[in-house]
Design a protein around this motif. Structure first.
Motif, short mmCIF file in Angstrom:
data_model
loop_
_atom_site.label_atom_id
_atom_site.label_comp_id
_atom_site.label_asym_id
_atom_site.label_seq_id
_atom_site.Cartn_x
_atom_site.Cartn_y
_atom_site.Cartn_z
N GLU A 102 21.28 -10.75 65.26
CA GLU A 102 20.69 -11.62 65.66
C GLU A 102 20.77 -13.30 65.92
O GLU A 102 19.60 -14.12 66.40
N GLY A 103 21.68 -13.55 66.18
CA GLY A 103 21.69 -15.40 65.98
C GLY A 103 23.73 -15.58 65.64
O GLY A 103 24.49 -14.19 65.48
N LEU A 104 24.15 -16.44 66.06
CA LEU A 104 25.73 -16.10 66.21
C LEU A 104 25.84 -16.74 64.70
O LEU A 104 26.76 -15.55 64.11
N LYS A 105 24.97 -17.17 63.36
CA LYS A 105 26.35 -17.23 62.52
C LYS A 105 25.82 -15.09 61.57
O LYS A 105 26.67 -14.65 60.80
N ASP A 106 24.38 -14.60 62.31
CA ASP A 106 24.72 -13.31 61.97
C ASP A 106 26.20 -12.00 62.84
O ASP A 106 26.30 -11.31 61.63
N LEU A 107 26.29 -12.94 63.87
CA LEU A 107 27.68 -11.78 64.01
C LEU A 107 28.75 -12.56 63.52
O LEU A 107 28.97 -11.57 63.48
N SER A 108 29.27 -13.88 63.15
CA SER A 108 30.10 -14.14 62.12
C SER A 108 29.72 -13.20 60.66
O SER A 108 31.12 -13.40 60.76
N ASP A 109 28.81 -13.72 60.27
CA ASP A 109 29.21 -13.08 58.94
C ASP A 109 29.09 -11.06 59.51
O ASP A 109 29.64 -10.76 58.05
N ARG A 110 28.34 -10.59 60.52
CA ARG A 110 28.53 -9.09 60.51
C ARG A 110 29.76 -8.49 61.21
O ARG A 110 29.53 -6.95 60.91
N ILE A 111 30.47 -8.80 62.31
CA ILE A 111 30.61 -8.03 63.04
C ILE A 111 31.54 -7.62 62.62
O ILE A 111 32.50 -6.39 62.93
N ASP A 112 32.78 -7.82 61.75
CA ASP A 112 33.70 -7.40 60.82
C ASP A 112 33.52 -6.63 59.84
O ASP A 112 34.63 -6.15 59.19
N ASP A 113 32.37 -6.14 59.16
CA ASP A 113 31.73 -5.56 58.34
C ASP A 113 32.18 -4.28 58.55
O ASP A 113 31.66 -3.52 59.28
N PRO A 114 32.98 -3.51 57.81
CA PRO A 114 33.73 -2.13 57.91
C PRO A 114 32.19 -1.42 57.59
O PRO A 114 32.83 -0.16 58.63
N ASP A 115 31.02 -1.88 57.69
CA ASP A 115 30.03 -1.07 57.16
C ASP A 115 28.69 -1.21 58.53
O ASP A 115 28.13 -0.36 58.77
N LEU A 116 29.24 -1.80 59.45
CA LEU A 116 28.68 -1.84 61.18
C LEU A 116 28.51 -0.74 61.66
O LEU A 116 29.95 -0.37 62.25
N ASP A 117 27.15 -0.50 61.83
CA ASP A 117 26.96 0.84 63.09
C ASP A 117 27.19 0.84 64.13
O ASP A 117 26.05 0.37 64.66
N VAL A 118 28.09 1.17 64.59
CA VAL A 118 28.74 0.61 65.38
C VAL A 118 29.89 1.32 66.36
O VAL A 118 30.85 1.61 65.32
N THR A 119 29.90 2.18 67.67
CA THR A 119 30.83 2.55 67.64
C THR A 119 30.95 2.31 69.29
O THR A 119 30.60 1.55 69.57
N GLU A 120 32.31 2.32 69.64
CA GLU A 120 32.35 1.57 71.51
C GLU A 120 31.67 2.36 71.97
O GLU A 120 32.04 2.07 73.41
N ASP A 121 30.72 3.02 72.34
CA ASP A 121 29.81 3.71 73.25
C ASP A 121 28.61 2.68 73.13
O ASP A 121 27.99 2.94 74.28
N ASP A 122 28.38 2.10 72.12
CA ASP A 122 27.14 0.45 72.32
C ASP A 122 27.59 0.21 72.75
O ASP A 122 28.48 -0.33 73.41
#
Ligand code: FES
Length: 578
Positions: A412-432
């Motif tokens: 949602e913004g820069l803080k959200d990015l830095s807070d969650r980008i390295d979260d091990p629980d982030l729901d993300v795959t390389e196809d996203d």
């Protein structure tokens, strides 16, 4: 504009008595040790952009001395004066919000002080655009002198140059391939001389474009900052400024739509920085001209990439210089350019093309018959996610991602990015597809956050690139499949604000499309992500109220020529003896 220059008597201070004002000015100037004879000469102002907060401008004091030599030799009085200096990595929240402040500073100081011409000395990222924007609006004879690029360095035998290699090694460190001690050693080796970033970043792109636009002396854009030729170029620029006083020629008379189009084609051929499109749009806007993104796409289809510099290629700016520099590029690209365009000295661009190509290093500056790519390095994308356009540096992207439909993972913004980008629980795959909102000009000054890091859990698995979309910018030294400058930005009511986790997004580089695959009725039901609270006081308050979107160069709406005409009309109405 005078043909001979009025020197120190230009634009007297308003005391209600012009003769008194001239007498007082001469008297105070004499206190600096100038003789009456010197004070009667034409004056060349020189911008002083050295700063303890600007490593790229470490060589400015020496350059200014050399410019002064050239002015003195040609019979003028050189006077340097300070203007804002923007050291890219020293500014919070981002240097971009201060480019317009610097441009206003330059415009007003060039206009207010008694100079017949000005030499604009700068280089680091936003400084060349700011200097040219300001001088264009001030409309006095002006000429640009770039500080020049850094030399490369070495780490364990490997060649390093800021700042593509900064990012490459940092990505390896994030992926666990380098130890703390190793990244410390790299840190100490990345930037080791004066000058601007050593690759085809924003500073190099702007310097090369400004030379092709005829706003600096031919052959000077790429000279390394620490090379003796740069001092000779500075001296020659000082002498040329004296020639400008005689001709009275200003940027407004030099820069036409053909000049802007030449600069855009050059940007495509050098596979230059995405930021340069924004800066060129701002410069064009100051002169009543335009950078048209549809036209950019047409040019991109027809303009080959000829220059093989990092971040898209292998070489560095010093290699470009030794390969023949801008002259060699003009020689190779000439058929694609309007060579009738004029320079500040009044010559046609055609006069500056070297007569033969007996020495061009074809590994760095390719012939058009064997280009690096047959089409240009940048494209604009349009669609319901970017109604006013977005930019992709396709030359720095992974072609396997050019035709892509994927699931949005939204920040949602820069803080959200830095807070969650390295979260091990982030729901993300390389196809996203990673999506960042609220990083545009109004929301946060448009930082270079569009280079979203690969989530570390994917980086550690070896994922090197993903499609990333935002309303932010990206450093010209960066690379990846990264869609930038989405306009309108989310904070200005753009559709980006409506994207949710799990939405499907489609990008087609072939069709130049960027689409959010969500029914219009559903989008109409959604509430946009709220924009962050904007600063209301001081410079940032003024900036937030008036900054325009990326396609207008992120300039301030009241700095366009219509607004300037109104300002000039107000000045002209002032009583002569006020
Ligand atoms: Fe100054 Fe890159 S930090 S040009």
């Amino acid at each position: 504009m005078t043909k001979t220059g009025k020197g120190i008597a230009n634009g007297l201070t308003n005391y209600g008595d012009p003769r008194f004002a001239a007498y007082l000015r001469r008297s105070f100037a004499s206190s600096m040790g100038y003789s009456r004879k010197m004070l009667e000469k034409p004056v060349v102002g020189i911008t002083w952009t050295a700063s303890g907060f600007n490593n790229c401008h470490r060589g400015v004091p020496e350059l200014v001395e050399a410019v002064k030599r050239g002015v003195l030799a040609a019979g003028g009085l050189p006077l340097d004066f300070p203007v804002t200096s923007l050291g890219e990595v020293f500014l919070n929240p981002t240097s971009m919000v201060f480019r317009n402040l610097m441009a206003m500073d330059v415009e007003e100081m060039v206009r207010a002080q008694p100079m017949d011409a000005v030499v604009l000395v700068g280089g680091c990222d936003k400084t060349l655009p700011a200097l040219v924007m300001g001088a264009a609006s001030a409309n006095k004879p002006a000429i640009v002198l770039a500080t020049g690029p850094m030399m490369t360095s070495r780490y364990q035998g490997e060649r390093l140059g800021a700042c593509t290699d900064c990012r490459r090694f940092w990505a390896r460190y994030r992926a666990g391939e380098l130890e703390d001690k190793q990244i410390d050693q790299v840190e100490g080796s990345l930037a080791t001389t004066a000058g601007t970033c050593a690759v085809m970043g924003t500073a190099s792109s702007m310097a090369i474009m400004l030379e092709v636009m005829g706003l600096m002396l031919p052959g000077t854009a790429a000279i390394p900052a620490v090379h003796a030729d740069r001092l000779r170029a500075a001296e020659a620029t000082g002498t040329a400024a004296m020639g400008l006083i005689a001709s009275g020629r200003t940027f407004k008379e030099t820069v036409t739509q053909a000049t802007i189009d030449n600069a855009l084609k050059t940007l495509l051929a050098i596979s230059g920085s995405t930021n340069a499109i924004i800066h060129l749009a701002a410069i064009a806007g100051r002169l009543g001209l335009k950078v048209d993104l549809d036209k950019l796409n047409a040019m991109s289809d027809a303009t080959p990439v000829l220059v093989d510099l990092k971040p898209t290629g292998d070489a560095y700016m010093e290699d470009f210089f030794y390969a023949g520099g801008v002259g060699a590029l003009l020689r190779r690209l000439g058929d694609h350019l309007d060579l009738a365009a004029r320079t500040v000295t009044g010559e046609a661009l055609a006069d500056l093309v070297p007569p033969d190509d007996s020495w061009i290093d074809g590994r760095v500056i390719r012939p058009v018959e064997t280009p690096i790519r047959a089409d240009g390095g940048l494209v604009a994308l349009f669609g319901n996610l970017a109604p006013k356009g977005a930019i992709l540096k396709r030359a720095a992207a992974d072609e396997r991602l050019f035709e892509k439909t994927g699931r949005a993972v939204v920040f949602e913004g820069l803080k959200d990015l830095s807070d969650r980008i390295d979260d091990p629980d982030l729901d993300v795959t390389e196809d996203d597809i990673l999506v960042l909102k609220n990083a545009g000009p109004k929301a946060s000054g448009m930082p270079e956050s569009g280079y979203l890091p690969i989530p570390s859990k994917l980086a550690r698995k070896g994922v090197k690139d993903m499609l990333r979309i935002s309303d932010a910018r990206m450093s010209g030294t960066a690379y990846g499949t990264i869609v930038l400058h989405v306009s309108p930005e989310s904070a200005a009511g753009g559709p980006l604000a409506l994207v949710r986790n799990g939405d499907m997004i489609r990008m087609s580089v072939r069709e130049r499309r960027l689409e959010l695959l969500v029914e219009e009725a559903e989008l109409a039901r959604r509430l946009p992500t709220p924009a962050p609270a904007a600063e209301t006081r001081g410079w940032l308050g003024l900036y937030n109220r008036h900054v325009m979107q990326a396609e207008n160069g992120c300039d301030l709406d009241f700095m366009l020529p219509d607004a300037q005409d109104a300002a000039e009309a107000r000045v002209m109405k002032m009583p002569a003896k006020a």
